[in-house]
Write an enzyme that holds these catalytic residues in place. Structure first.
Site, PDB file in Angstrom:
ATOM      1  N   HIS A  55     -23.133  45.148  10.589  1.00  0.00           N
ATOM      2  CA  HIS A  55     -24.411  45.400  11.515  1.00  0.00           C
ATOM      3  C   HIS A  55     -23.920  46.569  12.361  1.00  0.00           C
ATOM      4  O   HIS A  55     -22.919  47.158  12.524  1.00  0.00           O
ATOM      5  CB  HIS A  55     -24.279  44.087  12.328  1.00  0.00           C
ATOM      6  CG  HIS A  55     -25.667  44.115  13.164  1.00  0.00           C
ATOM      7  ND1 HIS A  55     -26.053  45.242  14.235  1.00  0.00           N
ATOM      8  CD2 HIS A  55     -26.514  43.385  13.259  1.00  0.00           C
ATOM      9  CE1 HIS A  55     -26.999  44.895  14.673  1.00  0.00           C
ATOM     10  NE2 HIS A  55     -27.531  43.577  14.008  1.00  0.00           N
ATOM     11  N   HIS A  56     -24.956  47.415  12.310  1.00  0.00           N
ATOM     12  CA  HIS A  56     -24.964  48.872  13.070  1.00  0.00           C
ATOM     13  C   HIS A  56     -24.274  48.701  14.331  1.00  0.00           C
ATOM     14  O   HIS A  56     -23.559  49.531  14.911  1.00  0.00           O
ATOM     15  CB  HIS A  56     -26.276  49.437  13.099  1.00  0.00           C
ATOM     16  CG  HIS A  56     -26.331  50.823  12.988  1.00  0.00           C
ATOM     17  ND1 HIS A  56     -25.439  51.681  13.646  1.00  0.00           N
ATOM     18  CD2 HIS A  56     -27.308  51.588  12.484  1.00  0.00           C
ATOM     19  CE1 HIS A  56     -25.550  53.119  13.341  1.00  0.00           C
ATOM     20  NE2 HIS A  56     -26.635  53.124  12.602  1.00  0.00           N
ATOM     21  N   SER A  57     -24.369  47.563  14.891  1.00  0.00           N
ATOM     22  CA  SER A  57     -23.827  47.456  16.511  1.00  0.00           C
ATOM     23  C   SER A  57     -22.299  47.450  16.454  1.00  0.00           C
ATOM     24  O   SER A  57     -21.635  47.519  17.328  1.00  0.00           O
ATOM     25  CB  SER A  57     -24.509  46.554  17.086  1.00  0.00           C
ATOM     26  OG  SER A  57     -24.135  45.043  16.374  1.00  0.00           O
ATOM     27  N   ASN A  84     -20.260  53.134  17.659  1.00  0.00           N
ATOM     28  CA  ASN A  84     -21.431  54.089  17.416  1.00  0.00           C
ATOM     29  C   ASN A  84     -21.335  55.288  18.137  1.00  0.00           C
ATOM     30  O   ASN A  84     -21.191  55.368  19.417  1.00  0.00           O
ATOM     31  CB  ASN A  84     -22.585  53.490  17.674  1.00  0.00           C
ATOM     32  CG  ASN A  84     -22.926  52.418  16.782  1.00  0.00           C
ATOM     33  OD1 ASN A  84     -23.458  52.768  15.419  1.00  0.00           O
ATOM     34  ND2 ASN A  84     -22.663  51.024  16.950  1.00  0.00           N
TER      35      ASN A  84
END
Length: 490
Positions: free
Chosen positions: A159-161, A339
């Site tokens: 997941h990008h999170s 990120n």
């Protein structure tokens, strides 16, 4: 987007445990929180990052399992799930899953005969479109065997999170080795103990995290205000000019690109199609130099040329297309996940027929964007945006992203041969998330080859094979600037 020099990944015996484990925040950032929550009300905004390794042979399964177990010791985040704070009054907190089951996350299948790489890509695509079980750590890996040529595919979805593209590449290098033989003496540590974090405890931890960060933020604000005050007294005209410059930069950053896009790409849906392209890194760099641009400039110009050809194949004229690009904000010394990127949007010069002129125009645009003072505006606005109701935040973001025909990312990859549980990795194809845009293209360099993964929204790109052929022709046209070479489409 990056033009940095690819970093040589550490071998298993060279891992610095403290460097890898440090730097992971316990609470999601405001930006990560937005990505985590928006998809609950709008599935179009799901943000999986999918990485596909093409292997010369099936790896040793037992070694592969042990490698994942070892990596979960080194990077505790691999064992962590996201716990929502009570009443949604803060950011989700990462907590070690008390029921962590490696065999849920690491899977193995065998394709029925006949099978080739394209069949494996279909499995990867289906894996990429499945929503995560948010009660568990948000990642899944799969070994795909049974290819007719004896090769295998390893795919991992996160997941990008959890991390961005660069962080994901650095995490995956933990599973890689510079030799096919096992590394029996690699450093290790005990796995993080299970945690039974409740929603109320998550709220308390997030509050403590905010309290911990507050002194630094206040100090920064005071220092910034002091510098501004001194500057205003010493040079009032210059200070006013700087403020006006930032305001103008902010307007440019938040205003949608001055382009309407290609009408035949207007549709948006949940369907996805994965395509791949590859080209030699030396040839691609030589082509970029021939047009007085960077590799990233040539890459974006090749993508835009593909859009132009696709429009022509449908009998449509094309003008500038609205596109977005992540800008890597991660220092070279940052080995953590999370990120660290900013996002920019601009009108891509897809109407330009001359590849040299297209590269020059892309270069001028990108260099200007990198100098924008307000390039991190969305990150600064994230604390306010995350306080919006999920449905309102999702609707706002979707209104911004659905206006983009293309997002393009370029991530530094691996310059040396590496192995996965005894199998040599021949190619690494990345597939970034396409939350609301028509096409997401991602480039990773691997041992002298640029591997490009293209994630298509099938409601927008209704003829994906034709689209990939148009991209290949445009890529060949750009590479030809340096001499008679050709890329390869699978």
């Amino acid at each position: 987007m990056t033009d940095g020099v690819p970093q040589i990944p550490p071998s298993a015996v060279d891992v610095d445990l403290s460097a890898v484990a440090d730097g992971w925040d316990r609470s999601m950032s405001d930006l990560e929180t937005g990505m985590w929550r928006m998809e609950e009300s709008q599935p179009l905004l799901r943000t999986p990052i999918v990485a596909v390794d093409l292997l010369d042979r099936p790896p040793d399964w037992d070694r592969l399992v042990r490698a994942h177990e070892w990596a979960s010791h080194i990077v505790p985040r691999i064992r962590m799930r996201a716990v929502e704070p009570a009443f949604g009054l803060g950011n989700p907190v990462w907590s070690v899953d008390p029921e962590f089951d490696l065999h849920y996350h690491l899977r193995r299948i065998r394709l029925p005969e006949p099978a080739d790489f394209n069949h494996a890509l279909r499995i990867c695509r289906h894996l990429g479109t499945e929503p995560f079980d948010k009660a568990r750590p948000p990642w899944v890996a799969m070994l795909i065997e049974g290819l007719d040529d004896g090769r295998a595919v390893y795919v991992v979805k996160t997941h990008h999170s959890m991390t961005d593209g660069m962080g994901g590449i650095r995490m995956m290098t933990l599973l890689h080795s510079r030799r096919s033989a096992p590394s029996p003496n690699k450093p290790d540590r005990l796995p993080a103990p299970p945690e039974h974090l409740t929603n109320f405890e998550a709220l308390g931890q997030d509050v403590l995290e905010e309290v911990r960060k507050t002194p630094g933020r206040i100090t920064g604000l005071i220092a910034g205000a002091a510098r501004a005050a001194v500057g205003a007294v010493a040079d009032p005209i210059g200070t006013a000019s700087d403020a006006l410059g930032y305001a103008n930069s902010l307007r440019r950053i938040v205003t949608p690109p001055p382009a309407t896009g290609l009408p035949l790409l207007r549709g948006r849906g949940l369907g996805r199609w994965f395509g791949v392209l590859e080209v030699g890194l030396p040839e691609f760099k030589a082509a970029a130099r021939a047009a007085h641009g960077s590799l990233n400039d040539a890459y974006v110009a090749a993508l835009l040329g593909g859009f132009r050809r696709y429009a022509q194949a449908h009998g449509q004229q094309i003008g500038p297309i609205p596109m977005g690009m992540p800008v890597n904000m991660r220092p070279a010394s940052d080995t953590s996940g999370g990120n660290r990127f900013a996002a920019v949007r601009f009108a891509g010069p897809a109407a330009e027929a001359d590849p040299v002129e297209r590269i020059k125009k892309v270069r001028a645009i990108v260099l200007g964007l990198r100098e924008e003072p307000a390039i991190d505006a969305i990150d600064l606005a994230a604390p306010l945006l995350k306080r919006l109701p999920n449905w309102l935040l999702a609707d706002w973001y979707l209104s911004q992203s659905t206006g983009l025909d293309l997002q393009a990312s370029n991530v530094a990859g691996v310059p040396v041969p590496v192995y996965l549980a005894g199998a040599r990795i021949e190619r690494m194809f990345p597939f970034g998330p396409a939350p609301g845009c028509a096409v997401m293209a991602t480039l990773v360099s691997h041992v002298g080859t640029c591997c490009i993964g293209v994630n298509l929204d099938t409601a927008a790109v209704t003829a994906p094979k034709l689209f990939m052929r148009c991209l290949q022709e445009s890529l060949d046209e750009v590479v030809a600037l340096a001499g008679p070479t050709e890329g390869t489409q699978r």
